[in-house]
Structure formats: C-alpha cells, structure tokens
Enzyme design. Structure first.
Site, PDB file in Angstrom:
ATOM      1  CD  GLU A  43      -2.418   2.369  -3.472  1.00 29.75           C
ATOM      2  OE1 GLU A  43      -3.346   3.171  -3.659  1.00 29.75           O
ATOM      3  OE2 GLU A  43      -1.760   2.352  -2.419  1.00 29.75           O
ATOM      4  CG  ASP A  62      -1.840   1.163   1.307  1.00 31.02           C
ATOM      5  OD1 ASP A  62      -2.685   1.284   0.406  1.00 31.02           O
ATOM      6  OD2 ASP A  62      -1.721   1.974   2.252  1.00 31.02           O
TER       7      ASP A  62
END
Length: 771
Positions: free
Chosen positions: A493, A440
């Site tokens: 990401e 993330d």
C-alpha cells in the site's frame, strides 16, 4: 547403671610399672617413611552470599543459575533455592531426603555429603500445602549457540521458534521455556498465574551479549498466563507482554498465553499448486474483510462455515483480512498492533484461525492478510521502551514518533528489530499458510519527511529524504518471503511515485535504488482519479475525461491492484454507491458501470465488504455490513441483490477470460479503441490474452441511450458476442442489451479498417468477445 571396673591386685600393679620403665629405656625403632594423609577439605557454607541475595531480591541478577540449584562445592553439593513465601524446602534425591535451612528472605540452602550433583526434586511447603517440583535452576540453557548467533546477527528467519514461550521437554522434563530479547534490562523475571503474578522467585538468565534472557520452568504447560517483569536501567520495574507471544488474552486483558498448536492441516493440494502460475499472470480478485464485523459475533470457526461459501459463490479468488494480529483498541481496525505474532483472541485461538485459513484454502480461496510493520502503539505493557530505553522504536525522538497516528515507528536500522519484523512476515506465511501480505503504510516508512514539516526531520547520509533503513528492511523482507514461501505474494500500500516498488531488489532503477521487491502495488492514483470522475454529474464528466484515462499512462510502471478498500467507505467518504450522482436508479447504474470498468482495466481487483451489494451507509466496525438489505422481505432487496449478482458474474467471466488477467503487466495486452470520446462519455478498449484473443470493453458513462454507436475493431475477428452488460434487467438495469451476434462492417473507424455499430445502454459497461 554402668558396672564398675574390677580393682588391680598389688602384683599386677608392679608388673605394669616394670613394663613402662623398660619401654622408656629401649632404643627408638626407625619407622619407614609414608605418604602424608590427605588433609580433610573444610566445608563451606551453602548459603547464598549477601551480594547475590541482594541482586536476586532486586531482580537484577544476570545469572541466577550460577547461584541457585545444586552445585559442587568443597565438602559436598550445595543446594540453594529462592522460594519467597515458602515455609520450608526439602530436597529429595533417590533415598536421600534433606531439609534445607531457612536462610531468611525466601532463601533456603543445605550441603549434601555427595561427590557429584544427583538427580533431585524439591518439596516446597507453603501455608496451603506441599508442592513437589523440579528445580528450574538445574537445567542447561534451552537455546543453542546457533540460535544465539543468528539472533545476534539479526538473521534468525524463524525467530518465533527461539524466542517466546514454548511447551517442550528439556533434559527429560516437560515444561515451558521462556526467552525474551531485552538488552538494556538489569534483570528479567517470569511472572504469571503459575506463581500468583509474583516473579521474584523466577529470575531469568542472560545469555551473553545477545541481550536474550531465558528460563525453563518445569511443569508449566498450555494455557498459562504470563508476562515478563523487567528491571529497567534506572532500577524501576515494568511488567510486559511477550513480544513474540503466539496467543494473548482477549482485550482489554493484556497477558500473554503459553500456546501449542494441534491443528492438522488439510490444504496440501492448495499449497502444492499455489506457485504454479505467477500471481501477476493469474486471475486475482480480492474480497476485503474485517473479520470481527463481517458477521458480528462469529468466531473464527463459525466464520469458517460461512465466509468460504459466500466468497466462493461470488467468485473472488482471494480474501484479504484486515489485520488479524492482536491489537488493544478495536477502533483501530487492527492497524495498531501490540501482538505481532498472535491472531486476535477476540475471535478464538490461533488454531481456530488456522482452521479458518484451512477451510478457505479447501474452498479454493487464497488468503491475504494486512501486515503492519510501520509502527506500533505506545501502550506501557507492550513494545514502547520495552526494557526501559528505546528498543523497538528509533532512539531519535524525531524518527520515533509518528506525526499522524500517535504511535511509534520501528527502528528499521537496528538488526534485531529488522529481524523481528522479517521473521514475523515469514511466520504468518509458514505457520498460518497465509498466501500474501498486504503491507500497510509503506509510504510512511519510505520517507523521512512523511507528514513532517521542515525542522522536524533530518536528511539521510546522502542529503536525501529517503529512509535508507526502511528501504533495506523492505528489500530484505520481500527477498526472504519470496525465497522461503513459494507462491506467496507481497502487496504494497504505497501512495507515491516511488521508483521500483514491484521491481526485483537486485535491479537498480533511475533513482539508484534497487527495487523494493513487492509482487504487487495498490494503484492509489487510479482509485482517486476514477472515483473523482464518477462523483461528477454526467453532464460535467466531459471536462474530467482524463481522470478515467490517465491511469493508462503509467499502468505498466508497476504491477498494480485496483483497490476499492475500507479506507474509501468510512470517515465521511460515503459508501461506494453513495458516491455516485443522481437518483437511486442512476446511482446503482453508475456503480454497476464503474465495477464493469474496474474489472476490465489492467490490474487486479479489490473490493471491500458491503460494496458488493451496494450498501448505502458507510461501513462501521461496530455493526458491520447491512445484510438486511438482502432480506427478501425488504422492499428494495432486488436492487441490492442485482448488484451482488453482477459482482458474481463479473468474477465468473473474468476468471474464464484470460485476456482480462494474463497480460496485466504487459503493455501488449491492452489496446485503446477510443480513449478521447469525452463528449460522449465513452471509453472503449481491447484486452488481449497470451494468444492474442481479445475482449472488447465499452464503458458509456452518460445517462442516455446511444443508438448505432460506431467503434473500430480488429478486422480479423469475424463476429462479436456480448458476454456481460451491466444494464441487464437481472442486475437492476434497463435491459438495453445485445442478444444477437454483432458483425463488423468494412467501414473504417477509429483508425481501423472495420467497425461495428452498437446501441450503448445508459450508464453501463458492455463486454464483448469473439463469437
């Protein structure tokens, strides 16, 4: 009554006197020289001296084992115990039994007249009774030199096996060993349910310059609650959860729990073949799941009975679980982690989570999990200023405070922090058999000026904006995971044009940096542009045609995943079907056409739960997907089931068609038929497998039927047959389909010597393969 001695006679008295006189006149005899008798050692007081007493009571003693326990001293063996609240302490060694003297303030001591330290136990008397126990301060350290060396170097790839709480047998005694890294602490004590949350009598020892504190507590086993009581540099105290706890209490409770795994894995066959085909050359379609709300109220084990069957029915190859690591605030969806080594206790134990992963593997489904190494929350019982000073966070406030989320960023330049995170990535893959980590917020890690204005950040040593520490960390993490865990994939990401996210770490690019080493990267540009196009009314789409084609300009710059994730269906962004223009029929038709385009586009696919059946409402973690839309009693159930059936068929045809995934990262695997038919709202392209076998995808994103639409095709394919049409009646469409074989005509079109004529259904995607 003692009898009296008899009186001497007069003659006896005279004889005694003559003997004494003779003895005085006799010459002295020589005494042969002899070795002097050894002087007896003076016994010392066994009591703890005043300085050690003060440090132990204040929780600032670095080496309690050097004072407490049993130690040889002049005159015998001193036994010392620090047992606050005890009435009495007795030492028992074989047949020997000795009461310790009460020295006050919880200290007890005695001197045993022994030449060496015996095996012994303590009997501790409290108001409630007598407790027999081993003495925690008679044991050697549980961490060896190699562990400490690797920790000191920041290279302990299985850090969780050294630090944290571990049920073990040490020197023949069963108990739990505790170890924690707290280099700035003046002292650390273990506090828990087993000592009524009073850690005064359980000080840990510092193991040299590593900053690690350790204590083996006999008799403590699974299920015990604990925390570390840390004395800060300023003398104040803080009670902290274990950073490497493998199990926690259910939030909002915050204690760590001693845990031991008993799960027996049944996924050996899955693991044996996981690495057979590189991920970027294999089918890879992902169903993203927020476990607490997928079926609200279900535990890990209950989910294991439903989730694998559902995902398998829909044909997805993998699930991606939104962060399962423990987090205090459910509204963060797991993205503000406090327990990096513990699956959230909301749904069960770590073994329960292992059971879920195991069942998914046995169903042939890979498991990815979101991993959040960028930042952590400021909760005062967790990592923030853990030992009284910035430790896990950067010491520079400008680098520590995340400007968007109110959290703290990790200090990626500190080797122990980097080790904590690298080992954590390995931990999930090795201990829980996770098949991939979706990392993330990579962009927030890579740039020093991320969400910061001028003056709020400092350039790196080269004057640039790149966070060199974060780059080195990500490279090390990826290299370590790929080396240790064959078949595992890491997914970034990353929302910028950083050069080389999925390039190997040893290959330098134009920017001068080695690649970050990820296996895949989320294609945020494709997601943004394509959703923007689909949101336009079809009459205006001709002016935005480039939003659907631009992705092919950079499609092979990285190894991409096409993500329709949770981020796109919350916070006012609307659900996927609700983004589409038009009436309800057109919205569903647009959605079906878009999904057909997505599954045919180069790259892997990811779809968030609820979007597979055209849920109209935004996702909410409080209630989960609107499963009632699939209830046969609901009037519009067929509309939603039709979309779900399409997703199932997309996955089935996708997995059976190597052209759609085998050359995802090879430009030779894609070929435009027509990419500039903006006035018609038409896109047509070929996908090729490794053998050159094509699949033809035609997307018609206008709400009219186009008859006899001509498309150029390869002349070597003698006939084409439809394998998927998103306008089929069973999906809720108008059923403008092509049941018959379509044969090319020797009519040049689109720069090709042959062409076919198709009737294009409205707002639909059609796939054709060689007949």
């Amino acid at each position: 009554m003692t009898p009296k001695a008899p009186k001497e006679s007069k003659a006896q008295k005279e004889a005694t006197a003559r003997k004494k006189a003779a003895a005085r006149k006799a010459p002295a005899r020589e005494v042969p020289p002899q070795a002097p008798a050894p002087a007896a050692e003076a016994a010392v007081s066994p009591a703890v001296d005043a300085g050690d007493r003060a440090r132990l009571r204040a929780g600032t003693h670095h080496d309690p084992h050097s004072v407490l326990g049993a130690h040889p001293v002049p005159g015998g063996v001193a036994v010392r115990a620090f047992r606050p609240h005890a009435r009495a302490v007795t030492v028992v060694a074989g047949e020997l039994r000795a009461d310790l003297h009460d020295d006050g303030d919880g200290f007890f001591s005695c001197l045993l007249p022994l030449a060496e330290v015996p095996a012994y136990r303590l009997l501790v008397t409290y108001d409630g009774g007598v407790h027999e126990t081993e003495d925690a301060y008679r044991f050697l350290p549980t961490l060896g030199e190699l562990d400490l060396h690797l920790i000191g170097e920041g290279r302990h790839e299985q850090l969780w096996q050294a630090l944290g709480a571990h049920v073990t047998t040490h020197q023949g005694v069963t108990g739990t060993r505790f170890a924690v890294w707290a280099p700035n602490a003046r002292g650390v004590r273990v506090s828990g349910g087993f000592n009524f949350w009073d850690g005064t009598g359980f000080p840990m020892r510092s193991l040299g310059a590593t900053g690690v504190w350790e204590l083996f507590v006999p008799g403590i086993g699974e299920g015990e609650l604990y925390k570390f009581e840390i004395t800060r540099p300023d003398g104040s105290r803080t009670l902290r959860a274990d950073p490497l706890a493998r199990r926690t209490e259910v939030p909002p409770a915050t204690s760590s729990i001693v845990d031991a795994s008993h799960h027996e894995w049944g996924d050996a066959e899955w693991l044996a073949h996981r690495a057979d085909t590189p991920v970027h050359e294999a089918p890879f379609s992902v169903y993203e799941v927020h476990l607490p709300s997928w079926r609200p109220g279900l535990s890990y084990r209950q989910l294991a009975e439903e989730l694998p069957a559902y995902v398998r029915e829909l044909g997805f190859t993998h699930v991606e679980l939104m962060p399962v690591a423990e987090h205090p605030f459910g509204g963060s969806w797991g993205y503000q982690v406090t327990g990096f080594y513990a699956p959230t206790a909301r749904l069960g134990t770590p073994d329960d989570f292992k059971y879920l992963v195991d069942r998914l593997h046995q169903a042939g489904i890979g498991v990815l999990m979101d991993w959040v190494p960028a930042h952590f929350p400021r909760d005062d019982w967790a990592l923030a200023e853990f030992d009284g000073r910035p430790l896990y966070e950067h010491h520079d406030p400008l680098r520590a405070a995340h400007p968007d989320w109110g959290t703290l960023e990790f200090d990626f330049g500190r080797r122990e922090v980097r080790n904590f995170l690298v080992a954590n990535a390995v931990y999930w893959c090795e201990e829980f058999h996770i098949d991939g980590l979706r990392v993330d917020a990579v962009a927030s890690m890579l740039y020093l000026d991320y969400s910061r204005e001028p003056g709020q950040w400092k350039p790196n040593e080269h004057g640039g904006r790149e966070n060199l520490d974060a780059v080195a960390f990500l490279q090390e993490m990826n290299a370590t995971v790929y080396r240790r865990c064959p078949g595992v994939v890491t997914v970034a990401e990353e929302s910028t044009a950083w050069d080389g996210v999925t390039r190997p770490t040893h290959h330098r690019g134009p920017s001068g940096f080695g690649g970050l080493g990820f296996g895949l990267k989320w294609n945020m540009g494709w997601m943004h542009d394509s959703l923007q196009y689909m949101s336009h009314d079809p009459v205006h789409r001709r002016h935005h045609h480039h939003e659907m084609t631009f992705s092919m300009v950079y499609a092979y710059s990285e190894n991409y995943v096409l993500p329709i994730s949770h981020d796109e269906v919350v916070h006012g962004k609307r659900s996927l079907v609700s983004k589409m223009p038009g009436d309800w029929w057109q919205q569903r038709a647009n959605l079906r056409a878009y999904l057909g385009f997505m599954w045919a586009h180069p790259g892997k696919q990811l779809l968030f739960m609820g979007q597979e059946f055209a849920q109209g409402a935004e996702w909410s973690e409080a209630r989960g997907p609107d499963w009632w839309l699939l209830d046969p009693a609901y009037g519009a159930e067929a509309d939603h089931r039709g979309v779900r059936d399409l997703v199932r068929d997309l996955n089935a045809v996708y997995r059976a068609t190597p052209a759609l995934w085998q050359r995802d990262t090879d430009p030779a695997g894609f070929e435009w038929i027509v990419g500039d038919a903006a006035d018609d709202n038409v896109l047509a392209f070929l996908r090729h497998d490794a053998e050159g076998t094509p699949l033809l995808a035609v997307c018609h994103l206008s709400p009219v039927v186009r008859h006899d639409y001509r498309l150029g095709v390869p002349e070597e394919v003698p006939a084409w047959v439809q394998v998927l049409n998103t306008d089929a009646a069973r999906y809720g469409g108008g059923d403008v389909i092509h049941p018959d074989v379509v044969k090319p005509e020797p009519h040049p079109w689109h720069g090709r010597p042959a062409s076919i004529r198709l009737t294009l259904p409205p707002l639909a995607t059609v796939w054709l393969r060689p007949a």
